[in-house]
Design a protein around this motif. Structure first.
Motif: not given
Length: 83
Positions: A58-71, A75-82
């Motif tokens: 479901d979308s909740a699991q996918a969102t959690q995956f992307v949230t952890e990847a973005v975090e 942490y590694l110094g990237c700027d993340v944009f929507a």
């Protein structure tokens, strides 16, 4: 013959470091599953690679995956944009 199912794009996140694209993550909801597509731009290469896609129940699991990847990317110094 089955017709490919069309999904609804939920969101796109684009990570950059030092002005260079690192990855683009795109989440698509197909109703009975949600897929995260990734495009990764390796350092020193002109070509991108596309690992995955990563399929979730479901979308909740996918969102959690992307949230952890973005975090992790932040942490590694990237700027993340929507997008």
């Amino acid at each position: 013959m089955s017709t490919p199912q069309t999904g609804r794009e939920l969101f796109v996140r684009h990570a950059k470091k030092d002005g260079r694209s690192v990855t683009v993550l795109r989440a698509v909801d197909f109703g009975d599953s949600c897929v995260v597509e990734a495009e990764v731009f390796p350092a020193g290469s002109q070509d991108s690679v596309r690992p995955g896609p990563y399929t979730f129940a479901d979308s909740a699991q996918a969102t959690q995956f992307v949230t952890e990847a973005v975090e992790s990317l932040m942490y590694l110094g990237c700027d993340v944009f929507a997008e």
